[in-house]
Design an enzyme around this catalytic site. Sequence first.
Site, PDB file in Angstrom:
ATOM      1  N   GLY A 149       0.975  -1.364   0.147  1.00 46.18           N
ATOM      2  CA  GLY A 149       0.201   0.124  -0.087  1.00 46.18           C
ATOM      3  C   GLY A 149       0.414   1.173  -0.078  1.00 46.18           C
ATOM      4  N   GLY A 170      -0.847   4.463  -0.959  1.00 40.74           N
ATOM      5  CA  GLY A 170      -1.429   5.380   0.160  1.00 40.74           C
ATOM      6  C   GLY A 170      -1.519   6.278   0.545  1.00 40.74           C
ATOM      7  N   VAL A 229      -1.098   6.497   3.573  1.00 45.67           N
ATOM      8  CA  VAL A 229      -0.457   6.242   5.051  1.00 45.67           C
ATOM      9  C   VAL A 229       1.248   5.349   4.592  1.00 45.67           C
ATOM     10  CG1 VAL A 229       0.435   4.946   7.110  1.00 45.67           C
ATOM     11  CG2 VAL A 229      -2.374   5.711   6.506  1.00 45.67           C
ATOM     12  N   GLY A 230       0.873   5.004   3.743  1.00 49.36           N
ATOM     13  CA  GLY A 230       1.322   3.812   3.434  1.00 49.36           C
ATOM     14  C   GLY A 230       2.778   4.892   2.311  1.00 49.36           C
ATOM     15  N   TYR A 245     -16.059  -3.596   8.389  1.00 52.65           N
ATOM     16  CA  TYR A 245     -14.114  -3.482   8.220  1.00 52.65           C
ATOM     17  C   TYR A 245     -13.612  -3.856   9.313  1.00 52.65           C
ATOM     18  CZ  TYR A 245     -10.500   0.155   7.762  1.00 52.65           C
ATOM     19  OH  TYR A 245      -8.879   0.545   7.538  1.00 52.65           O
ATOM     20  N   LYS A 251     -10.458  -5.858  10.842  1.00 55.15           N
ATOM     21  CA  LYS A 251      -9.237  -5.001  11.380  1.00 55.15           C
ATOM     22  C   LYS A 251      -8.960  -5.969  12.031  1.00 55.15           C
ATOM     23  CE  LYS A 251      -8.107  -2.599   8.148  1.00 55.15           C
ATOM     24  NZ  LYS A 251      -6.553  -2.675   7.219  1.00 55.15           N
ATOM     25  N   PRO A 263      -4.589   3.292  14.295  1.00 52.72           N
ATOM     26  CA  PRO A 263      -4.200   4.582  14.129  1.00 52.72           C
ATOM     27  C   PRO A 263      -5.979   5.291  14.231  1.00 52.72           C
ATOM     28  CG  PRO A 263      -4.408   3.801  12.288  1.00 52.72           C
ATOM     29  CD  PRO A 263      -4.359   2.570  12.819  1.00 52.72           C
ATOM     30  N   ASN A 283      -8.420   8.672  13.583  1.00 43.84           N
ATOM     31  CA  ASN A 283      -8.963   9.070  11.943  1.00 43.84           C
ATOM     32  C   ASN A 283      -7.977   9.735  11.380  1.00 43.84           C
ATOM     33  OD1 ASN A 283     -12.168   9.304  11.917  1.00 43.84           O
ATOM     34  ND2 ASN A 283     -11.544   9.704  14.182  1.00 43.84           N
ATOM     35  N   HIS A 291     -13.286   9.831   3.468  1.00 45.75           N
ATOM     36  CA  HIS A 291     -13.509  10.378   5.256  1.00 45.75           C
ATOM     37  C   HIS A 291     -13.953  11.554   5.177  1.00 45.75           C
ATOM     38  CE1 HIS A 291     -10.797   6.520   5.456  1.00 45.75           C
ATOM     39  NE2 HIS A 291     -11.943   5.964   6.005  1.00 45.75           N
TER      40      HIS A 291
END
Length: 365
Positions: free
Chosen positions: A12, A15, A17-18, A138, A142, A165, A167, A181
Amino acid sequence: MLSKKSKIYVAGHQGLVGSAIWNNLKGRGYDNLVGRSHKELDLLDPVAVRVFFDEEKPDAVVLAAAHVGGIMANLQYRADFIYKNLQIQQNVIGESYRHGVNKLLFLGSTCIYPRMARQPMKEEELLTSELEYTNEPYAIAKIAGLKMCESFSIQYGCNYIAVMPTNLYGPNDNFHLENSHVLPAMIRKIHLAKCLNENNWEAVRKDIDLRPVEGVNGSNSEKEILEKLGKFGIHYDSVMLWGTGSPMREFLWSEEMADASVHVLLNVDFKDTYKVGQKEIRNCHINVGTGKEISIREAAEKIIHEIGFCGDLRWDSSKPDGTPRKLTDVSKLHGLGWHHKVEIDEGIHRMYEWYKKGICINHLT
């Protein structure tokens, strides 16, 4: 212990965060990084994932890849959210174990906690009562991912750690009007409303050329554009947002999430995530956040101030609010040596500057 020569696979890596984790590692001198786009490697395909691990043999893995979205997407595509995330986790964590990966960091979400969890939410709140309905599939995926990390570490002595994490928002965020989001959605809606308010059609067309809205782009007529934006509550004199604005939320700048993740990857081992002597080893995941919260309404007002929109802020109370409150207890993370620095006002300013710059750059190219 990972060295600067260790091969680290960031799943990822393009993306929100990635990409930030990739840049953070690069900035620390970790140059032996491996990343694959979705077109290059479909993480839903177990055969392709196994072949990738056979060929690359990474020393460490950061699992930042996930199928994500906002409330509307979570409600409409429930099967996709649970199936795709379970499959990605199964494939990447399973192949990491089979290939002897030394260290794995799994990124989850604080939506794993119950809808009415005690606030602020400690790691021990996990599985104490029912989840929020809107994101239940979801969240379950997780939870399964963090339990995989926990279970592999307990049974096989792996060094797999899960971080949860709060938001996130920041560079490379998703600004899709349906699937993004809350913060990026509000920033784009209010930006477009300001452009309409100022009769700046050039700016409106630039925006929707870059990110078309349900097939409508900058080449459509003004009437067609207005009708489509109006569907999402975007008008020249007002912006309509989902819910009541009353839910409290905690927001973390994505580059800080990346810094916390890399800190854990490099400095924290699984044995550090629980108390020695525990009869039952559980809740080994680590909350990552600021420990501070504001209401959605307050966040929207901050964005309006940053963007300079002069119209009205309205709320559609027929739409769901989601979880009433979702504040993390970050004392465990603080005890492991990491604290946040970017506060919400600075973060909103940075994000809007990034958004405007992206529109300009893409328009010129």
